[in-house]
Scaffold this motif. Structure first.
Motif, PDB file in Angstrom:
ATOM      1  N   PHE A  47      35.592  53.568  74.204  1.00  0.00           N
ATOM      2  CA  PHE A  47      34.954  54.840  73.874  1.00  0.00           C
ATOM      3  C   PHE A  47      33.877  55.217  74.893  1.00  0.00           C
ATOM      4  N   GLN A  48      33.480  56.483  74.841  1.00  0.00           N
ATOM      5  CA  GLN A  48      32.502  57.008  75.790  1.00  0.00           C
ATOM      6  C   GLN A  48      31.113  56.427  75.543  1.00  0.00           C
ATOM      7  N   ASP A  49      30.683  56.398  74.300  1.00  0.00           N
ATOM      8  CA  ASP A  49      29.336  55.946  73.964  1.00  0.00           C
ATOM      9  C   ASP A  49      29.387  54.462  73.619  1.00  0.00           C
ATOM     10  N   PRO A  50      28.881  53.586  74.479  1.00  0.00           N
ATOM     11  CA  PRO A  50      28.996  52.151  74.233  1.00  0.00           C
ATOM     12  C   PRO A  50      28.099  51.648  73.111  1.00  0.00           C
ATOM     13  N   PHE A  51      27.158  52.477  72.648  1.00  0.00           N
ATOM     14  CA  PHE A  51      26.304  52.053  71.546  1.00  0.00           C
ATOM     15  C   PHE A  51      26.880  52.494  70.207  1.00  0.00           C
ATOM     16  N   ALA A  52      27.291  53.752  70.114  1.00  0.00           N
ATOM     17  CA  ALA A  52      27.825  54.267  68.858  1.00  0.00           C
ATOM     18  C   ALA A  52      29.141  53.602  68.471  1.00  0.00           C
ATOM     19  N   SER A  53      29.868  53.062  69.453  1.00  0.00           N
ATOM     20  CA  SER A  53      31.169  52.466  69.157  1.00  0.00           C
ATOM     21  C   SER A  53      31.076  51.015  68.685  1.00  0.00           C
ATOM     22  N   LEU A  54      29.858  50.435  68.699  1.00  0.00           N
ATOM     23  CA  LEU A  54      29.669  49.053  68.259  1.00  0.00           C
ATOM     24  C   LEU A  54      28.876  49.045  66.952  1.00  0.00           C
ATOM     25  N   ASN A  55      29.319  48.253  65.987  1.00  0.00           N
ATOM     26  CA  ASN A  55      28.645  48.167  64.689  1.00  0.00           C
ATOM     27  C   ASN A  55      27.291  47.470  64.873  1.00  0.00           C
ATOM     28  N   PRO A  56      26.181  48.151  64.598  1.00  0.00           N
ATOM     29  CA  PRO A  56      24.867  47.541  64.837  1.00  0.00           C
ATOM     30  C   PRO A  56      24.545  46.386  63.899  1.00  0.00           C
ATOM     31  N   ARG A  57      25.309  46.253  62.824  1.00  0.00           N
ATOM     32  CA  ARG A  57      25.050  45.186  61.850  1.00  0.00           C
ATOM     33  C   ARG A  57      25.898  43.942  62.093  1.00  0.00           C
ATOM     34  N   MET A  58      26.732  43.999  63.112  1.00  0.00           N
ATOM     35  CA  MET A  58      27.578  42.848  63.431  1.00  0.00           C
ATOM     36  C   MET A  58      27.147  42.246  64.761  1.00  0.00           C
ATOM     37  N   SER A  59      27.188  40.938  64.840  1.00  0.00           N
ATOM     38  CA  SER A  59      26.920  40.282  66.119  1.00  0.00           C
ATOM     39  C   SER A  59      28.089  40.529  67.063  1.00  0.00           C
ATOM     40  N   ILE A  60      27.852  40.300  68.341  1.00  0.00           N
ATOM     41  CA  ILE A  60      28.908  40.517  69.327  1.00  0.00           C
ATOM     42  C   ILE A  60      30.084  39.579  69.053  1.00  0.00           C
ATOM     43  N   GLY A  61      29.780  38.349  68.640  1.00  0.00           N
ATOM     44  CA  GLY A  61      30.848  37.404  68.311  1.00  0.00           C
ATOM     45  C   GLY A  61      31.722  37.913  67.182  1.00  0.00           C
ATOM     46  N   ASP A  62      31.096  38.499  66.144  1.00  0.00           N
ATOM     47  CA  ASP A  62      31.869  39.027  65.010  1.00  0.00           C
ATOM     48  C   ASP A  62      32.672  40.261  65.413  1.00  0.00           C
ATOM     49  N   ILE A  63      32.091  41.092  66.297  1.00  0.00           N
ATOM     50  CA  ILE A  63      32.800  42.292  66.762  1.00  0.00           C
ATOM     51  C   ILE A  63      34.075  41.909  67.510  1.00  0.00           C
ATOM     52  N   LEU A  64      33.973  40.902  68.358  1.00  0.00           N
ATOM     53  CA  LEU A  64      35.145  40.485  69.131  1.00  0.00           C
ATOM     54  C   LEU A  64      36.118  39.669  68.297  1.00  0.00           C
ATOM     55  N   ALA A  65      35.615  38.972  67.283  1.00  0.00           N
ATOM     56  CA  ALA A  65      36.495  38.160  66.439  1.00  0.00           C
ATOM     57  C   ALA A  65      37.319  39.011  65.481  1.00  0.00           C
ATOM     58  N   GLU A  66      36.794  40.179  65.122  1.00  0.00           N
ATOM     59  CA  GLU A  66      37.451  41.010  64.109  1.00  0.00           C
ATOM     60  C   GLU A  66      38.899  41.355  64.465  1.00  0.00           C
ATOM     61  N   PRO A  67      39.192  41.909  65.656  1.00  0.00           N
ATOM     62  CA  PRO A  67      40.599  42.211  65.965  1.00  0.00           C
ATOM     63  C   PRO A  67      41.465  40.957  66.100  1.00  0.00           C
ATOM     64  N   LEU A  68      40.867  39.852  66.526  1.00  0.00           N
ATOM     65  CA  LEU A  68      41.638  38.610  66.654  1.00  0.00           C
ATOM     66  C   LEU A  68      42.127  38.129  65.293  1.00  0.00           C
ATOM     67  N   LEU A  69      41.264  38.196  64.300  1.00  0.00           N
ATOM     68  CA  LEU A  69      41.629  37.755  62.957  1.00  0.00           C
ATOM     69  C   LEU A  69      42.501  38.796  62.251  1.00  0.00           C
ATOM     70  N   LEU A  70      42.207  40.063  62.479  1.00  0.00           N
ATOM     71  CA  LEU A  70      42.954  41.137  61.818  1.00  0.00           C
ATOM     72  C   LEU A  70      44.429  41.110  62.193  1.00  0.00           C
ATOM     73  N   HIS A  71      44.703  40.839  63.461  1.00  0.00           N
ATOM     74  CA  HIS A  71      46.088  40.831  63.939  1.00  0.00           C
ATOM     75  C   HIS A  71      46.693  39.429  63.971  1.00  0.00           C
ATOM     76  N   GLY A  72      45.953  38.457  63.477  1.00  0.00           N
ATOM     77  CA  GLY A  72      46.487  37.109  63.432  1.00  0.00           C
ATOM     78  C   GLY A  72      46.704  36.483  64.796  1.00  0.00           C
ATOM     79  N   ILE A  73      45.907  36.883  65.769  1.00  0.00           N
ATOM     80  CA  ILE A  73      46.060  36.369  67.130  1.00  0.00           C
ATOM     81  C   ILE A  73      45.500  34.951  67.234  1.00  0.00           C
ATOM     82  N   CYS A  74      44.423  34.694  66.514  1.00  0.00           N
ATOM     83  CA  CYS A  74      43.777  33.379  66.541  1.00  0.00           C
ATOM     84  C   CYS A  74      43.524  32.887  65.122  1.00  0.00           C
TER      85      CYS A  74
END
Length: 361
Positions: free
Chosen positions: A103-130
């Motif tokens: 996305f264009q806005d790198p701040f608005a596109s990241l959940n401020p209540r989630m850590s960076i680790g949780d943000i990156l882990a979310e799609p991995l777990l959602l799609h069963g990649i890891c």
């Protein structure tokens, strides 16, 4: 059987999005905003196609339609021959891991209540990649790929600079190992030097993972650096699409010429004879009849006011929607005042950042 090595990854045919407008006491539909109106293009594997044009021309809407983040009014979008617009929600969910967005806005596109680790882990777990046990290692790997320290996984978005946040956005897009990434003006909110770093990062990742980019931008210097082909949009339609070299050296559509000639002249007192467009962009609720650009085009004739031009293919491969391509004056005459210094400076910054990155590696 389709040969996946030669067939385009993405095919877009007659894509349109008309947002209904309601008014009155009964909220009846009184019109529609034609944000995208009959867009067609293809995108090959490992290729970057840039969508450029003025603000409000439909670039970002096109990107979201391709990913089906919004539903198209008409048209077809296909990934490897699979019609994305015809998939059920469950089928689309399984396909989404192949299509991501930065996305264009790198701040608005990241959940401020989630850590960076949780943000990156979310799609991995959602799609069963890891698995949960392996997700931590994959998060650290993603951070390393985009040039960030593993310790950053414990931090939150507000603790990072704009460039770092955009790298995190890129890492999130990479998490599902996609074939296509829509880059929606990913560097427009960043400083020039940071823009160079992010653009070079995107190019390195593309060479490494052979992804395709639909790169949405209005900065022609950045587009010239990263794109393979360029599609120029005006009022919801593509008016010209061609290889980058053709667009920048021999543009055919008057609107493309005006965009290229709009670069400021950095020398005080320098004379400018650039092509200036008259008037404002018409309303997408009531686009002009015929060629939608005719109200601002200095070369428009009577036929432009009544007949919409169809895209024609020329010897250099350019596809242009204009009635008068053959009779327009040479581009050099129109662009004589387009000083190359701004573009040269920007390109020099990009090149220096690339050299520094390679030296550090």
């Amino acid at each position: 059987m389709t040969d996946r090595t030669t067939a385009p990854l993405l095919e877009v045919q007659d894509l349109a999005k008309h947002f209904p407008v309601h008014s009155g006491l009964l909220a009846r539909q009184t019109g529609a905003v034609k944000a995208v109106d009959g867009v067609s293009f293809t995108l090959g594997r490992g290729e970057t196609l840039a969508l450029v044009g003025e603000s409000g021309c439909g670039k970002s809407t096109t990107g979201r339609l391709v990913l089906r983040l919004i539903e198209p009014t008409t048209g077809r979008v296909a990934i490897d021959g699979t019609d994305v617009t015809a998939l059920s929600k469950q089928e689309l969910r399984s396909l989404r891991r192949r299509m991501q967005i930065v996305f264009q806005d790198p701040f608005a596109s990241l959940n401020p209540r989630m850590s960076i680790g949780d943000i990156l882990a979310e799609p991995l777990l959602l799609h069963g990649i890891c698995t949960k046990a392996a997700v931590g290692a994959r998060v650290r790997e993603l951070l390393a790929i985009v040039g960030l320290a593993a310790a950053y996984a414990e931090r939150y978005p507000h603790e990072f600079s704009g460039g770092q946040r955009q790298r995190i956005g890129v890492a999130r897009a990479l998490a599902t190992q996609p074939d296509l990434i829509v880059c929606d003006e990913p560097v427009s909110a960043l400083d020039v030097s940071i823009q160079a770093q992010v653009v070079n990062l995107l190019q390195d990742l593309q060479a490494r993972f052979r992804m395709s980019y639909l790169f949405i931008a209005h900065d022609l210097a950045v587009v010239r650096h990263i794109a393979d082909r360029v599609a120029v949009m005006y009022l919801g339609r593509i008016v010209e699409i061609a290889d980058k070299a053709v667009i920048y050296t021999a543009p055919k559509h008057p609107y493309t010429r005006a965009l290229l000639a709009a670069a400021p002249v950095p020398r005080p007192g320098a004379k400018s004879d650039r092509m200036v467009l008259a008037g404002d962009v018409p309303s997408p609720m009531k686009p002009p009849p015929g060629c939608t650009f005719h109200t601002r085009c200095p070369f428009a004739t009577d036929i432009c006011k009544v007949e919409s031009p169809v895209q024609r293919t020329f010897a250099d491969g350019a596809r242009v929607a204009c009635h008068h391509v053959e009779t327009l004056p040479a581009f050099e005459a129109l662009a004589a005042s387009a000083d190359p210094v701004p573009v040269a400076r920007r390109m020099a910054v990009l090149a220096e950042a690339g050299k520094a990155r390679k030296a550090a590696a």
